[in-house]
Motif scaffolding. Structure first.
Motif, PDB file in Angstrom:
ATOM      1  N   ASP A 167     -58.793 -47.684  68.123  1.00 53.65           N
ATOM      2  CA  ASP A 167     -58.170 -47.532  66.796  1.00 53.65           C
ATOM      3  C   ASP A 167     -57.696 -46.099  66.603  1.00 53.65           C
ATOM      4  N   ARG A 168     -56.468 -45.956  66.110  1.00 54.41           N
ATOM      5  CA  ARG A 168     -55.899 -44.632  65.852  1.00 54.41           C
ATOM      6  C   ARG A 168     -56.320 -44.180  64.462  1.00 54.41           C
ATOM      7  N   LEU A 169     -56.813 -42.950  64.381  1.00 53.42           N
ATOM      8  CA  LEU A 169     -57.367 -42.440  63.131  1.00 53.42           C
ATOM      9  C   LEU A 169     -56.319 -42.357  62.025  1.00 53.42           C
ATOM     10  N   GLY A 223     -59.089 -35.673  55.743  1.00 52.15           N
ATOM     11  CA  GLY A 223     -60.007 -36.602  56.384  1.00 52.15           C
ATOM     12  C   GLY A 223     -60.510 -36.080  57.720  1.00 52.15           C
ATOM     13  N   PHE A 224     -59.616 -35.422  58.468  1.00 48.63           N
ATOM     14  CA  PHE A 224     -60.025 -34.841  59.751  1.00 48.63           C
ATOM     15  C   PHE A 224     -61.011 -33.689  59.541  1.00 48.63           C
ATOM     16  N   VAL A 225     -60.789 -32.900  58.517  1.00 45.80           N
ATOM     17  CA  VAL A 225     -61.722 -31.801  58.209  1.00 45.80           C
ATOM     18  C   VAL A 225     -63.085 -32.375  57.857  1.00 45.80           C
ATOM     19  N   GLU A 226     -63.110 -33.412  57.021  1.00 45.96           N
ATOM     20  CA  GLU A 226     -64.381 -34.028  56.635  1.00 45.96           C
ATOM     21  C   GLU A 226     -65.078 -34.654  57.839  1.00 45.96           C
ATOM     22  N   LEU A 227     -64.321 -35.319  58.704  1.00 47.60           N
ATOM     23  CA  LEU A 227     -64.893 -35.904  59.917  1.00 47.60           C
ATOM     24  C   LEU A 227     -65.498 -34.819  60.794  1.00 47.60           C
ATOM     25  N   ARG A 228     -64.796 -33.719  60.943  1.00 44.76           N
ATOM     26  CA  ARG A 228     -65.289 -32.606  61.756  1.00 44.76           C
ATOM     27  C   ARG A 228     -66.601 -32.064  61.197  1.00 44.76           C
ATOM     28  N   VAL A 229     -66.630 -31.789  59.902  1.00 44.20           N
ATOM     29  CA  VAL A 229     -67.829 -31.212  59.271  1.00 44.20           C
ATOM     30  C   VAL A 229     -69.011 -32.174  59.387  1.00 44.20           C
ATOM     31  N   LEU A 287     -67.314 -42.219  59.344  1.00 45.63           N
ATOM     32  CA  LEU A 287     -65.949 -42.587  58.948  1.00 45.63           C
ATOM     33  C   LEU A 287     -65.949 -43.471  57.708  1.00 45.63           C
ATOM     34  N   HIS A 288     -66.860 -44.414  57.674  1.00 44.01           N
ATOM     35  CA  HIS A 288     -66.879 -45.371  56.568  1.00 44.01           C
ATOM     36  C   HIS A 288     -67.456 -44.782  55.281  1.00 44.01           C
ATOM     37  N   SER A 289     -68.587 -44.070  55.380  1.00 47.45           N
ATOM     38  CA  SER A 289     -69.267 -43.622  54.163  1.00 47.45           C
ATOM     39  C   SER A 289     -68.904 -42.210  53.719  1.00 47.45           C
ATOM     40  N   GLU A 290     -68.521 -41.348  54.629  1.00 49.78           N
ATOM     41  CA  GLU A 290     -68.226 -39.961  54.256  1.00 49.78           C
ATOM     42  C   GLU A 290     -66.717 -39.693  54.174  1.00 49.78           C
ATOM     43  N   VAL A 291     -65.962 -40.208  55.135  1.00 56.11           N
ATOM     44  CA  VAL A 291     -64.517 -39.997  55.149  1.00 56.11           C
ATOM     45  C   VAL A 291     -63.824 -41.073  54.303  1.00 56.11           C
ATOM     46  N   LEU A 292     -64.568 -42.122  53.976  1.00 50.58           N
ATOM     47  CA  LEU A 292     -64.106 -43.213  53.106  1.00 50.58           C
ATOM     48  C   LEU A 292     -62.984 -44.043  53.723  1.00 50.58           C
ATOM     49  N   VAL A 293     -63.111 -44.312  55.016  1.00 51.09           N
ATOM     50  CA  VAL A 293     -62.199 -45.232  55.689  1.00 51.09           C
ATOM     51  C   VAL A 293     -62.545 -46.633  55.203  1.00 51.09           C
ATOM     52  N   GLU A 294     -61.534 -47.412  54.840  1.00 50.61           N
ATOM     53  CA  GLU A 294     -61.771 -48.724  54.249  1.00 50.61           C
ATOM     54  C   GLU A 294     -61.978 -49.837  55.272  1.00 50.61           C
ATOM     55  N   VAL A 295     -61.778 -49.551  56.532  1.00 52.08           N
ATOM     56  CA  VAL A 295     -62.000 -50.557  57.580  1.00 52.08           C
ATOM     57  C   VAL A 295     -63.507 -50.762  57.717  1.00 52.08           C
ATOM     58  N   PRO A 296     -63.978 -52.025  57.687  1.00 48.84           N
ATOM     59  CA  PRO A 296     -65.416 -52.272  57.853  1.00 48.84           C
ATOM     60  C   PRO A 296     -65.915 -51.775  59.212  1.00 48.84           C
ATOM     61  N   ILE A 297     -67.134 -51.322  59.243  1.00 54.18           N
ATOM     62  CA  ILE A 297     -67.719 -50.758  60.461  1.00 54.18           C
ATOM     63  C   ILE A 297     -67.661 -51.746  61.620  1.00 54.18           C
ATOM     64  N   ASP A 298     -67.918 -53.013  61.362  1.00 55.82           N
ATOM     65  CA  ASP A 298     -67.936 -53.985  62.450  1.00 55.82           C
ATOM     66  C   ASP A 298     -66.545 -54.308  63.000  1.00 55.82           C
ATOM     67  N   ARG A 299     -65.499 -53.840  62.337  1.00 57.62           N
ATOM     68  CA  ARG A 299     -64.129 -54.073  62.820  1.00 57.62           C
ATOM     69  C   ARG A 299     -63.517 -52.830  63.460  1.00 57.62           C
ATOM     70  N   SER A 341     -57.281 -38.355  68.348  1.00 59.81           N
ATOM     71  CA  SER A 341     -56.310 -39.296  67.793  1.00 59.81           C
ATOM     72  C   SER A 341     -56.898 -40.698  67.648  1.00 59.81           C
ATOM     73  N   THR A 342     -57.938 -41.026  68.431  1.00 58.50           N
ATOM     74  CA  THR A 342     -58.565 -42.344  68.329  1.00 58.50           C
ATOM     75  C   THR A 342     -60.066 -42.191  68.113  1.00 58.50           C
ATOM     76  N   LEU A 343     -60.695 -43.291  67.746  1.00 56.94           N
ATOM     77  CA  LEU A 343     -62.155 -43.291  67.590  1.00 56.94           C
ATOM     78  C   LEU A 343     -62.825 -42.960  68.917  1.00 56.94           C
ATOM     79  N   GLY A 344     -62.254 -43.464  70.010  1.00 59.67           N
ATOM     80  CA  GLY A 344     -62.789 -43.158  71.338  1.00 59.67           C
ATOM     81  C   GLY A 344     -62.712 -41.676  71.663  1.00 59.67           C
ATOM     82  N   ASP A 345     -61.638 -41.011  71.215  1.00 56.48           N
ATOM     83  CA  ASP A 345     -61.513 -39.563  71.435  1.00 56.48           C
ATOM     84  C   ASP A 345     -62.630 -38.802  70.716  1.00 56.48           C
ATOM     85  N   VAL A 346     -62.947 -39.231  69.504  1.00 62.69           N
ATOM     86  CA  VAL A 346     -64.017 -38.577  68.744  1.00 62.69           C
ATOM     87  C   VAL A 346     -65.338 -38.767  69.473  1.00 62.69           C
ATOM     88  N   LEU A 347     -65.605 -39.988  69.931  1.00 59.63           N
ATOM     89  CA  LEU A 347     -66.846 -40.268  70.656  1.00 59.63           C
ATOM     90  C   LEU A 347     -66.936 -39.438  71.931  1.00 59.63           C
TER      91      LEU A 347
END
Length: 135
Positions: free
Chosen positions: A74-76, A86-92, A57-69, A113-119
């Motif tokens: 969190d809702r995507l 961004g969802f396409v990039e996250l999927r790939v 999320l941080h390095s490929e999708v370029l989400v600006e929220v720091p990893i430790d936060r 819809s959330t980071l937990g859903d992706v996990l």
């Protein structure tokens, strides 16, 4: 008719040498000869899939929220500002990192819809390949 004068400026000899090299004993490594590794090896990914997803999320999708936060609830779209691209990039990136195939229905139905859903989805799809905790 007025006399015109020609003014000549002498610059001196031009050197064909490039800028002088640094005499520092420290040289940067030649990165051209090193392989580029975008994703960690599969074993590293499966040890901590949450950290891998956060890194994606941080390095490929370029989400600006720091990893430790980043938190599981969190809702995507709302918290990370992700759009459809961004969802396409996250999927790939998740498919490559975890060696899984995320079905179109998971994206279209809004399961992510959330980071937990992706996990949860990544763990479910890679569950058969995950090493056991006793191994």
């Amino acid at each position: 008719m007025a006399d015109t004068a020609l003014i000549s400026i002498s610059v001196g000899p031009l050197s064909a040498r490039p800028f002088p090299r640094s005499r520092s004993p420290f040289r940067a490594p030649d990165v051209r000869s090193q392989p580029v590794r975008m994703n960690p090896p599969r074993g590293e990914v499966l040890v901590n899939p949450l950290q891998t997803i956060k890194r994606i999320l941080h390095s490929e999708v370029l989400v600006e929220v720091p990893i430790d936060r980043m938190r599981l609830d969190d809702r995507l779209r709302e918290n990370y500002g992700m759009d459809s691209l961004g969802f396409v990039e996250l999927r790939v990136q998740c498919e490559e990192a975890f060696d899984i195939s995320i079905p179109d229905e998971a994206i279209a139905a809004g399961e992510l819809s959330t980071l937990g859903d992706v996990l949860t989805l990544v763990e479910r799809l890679s569950g058969a390949d995950r090493p056991s905790a006793t191994a």
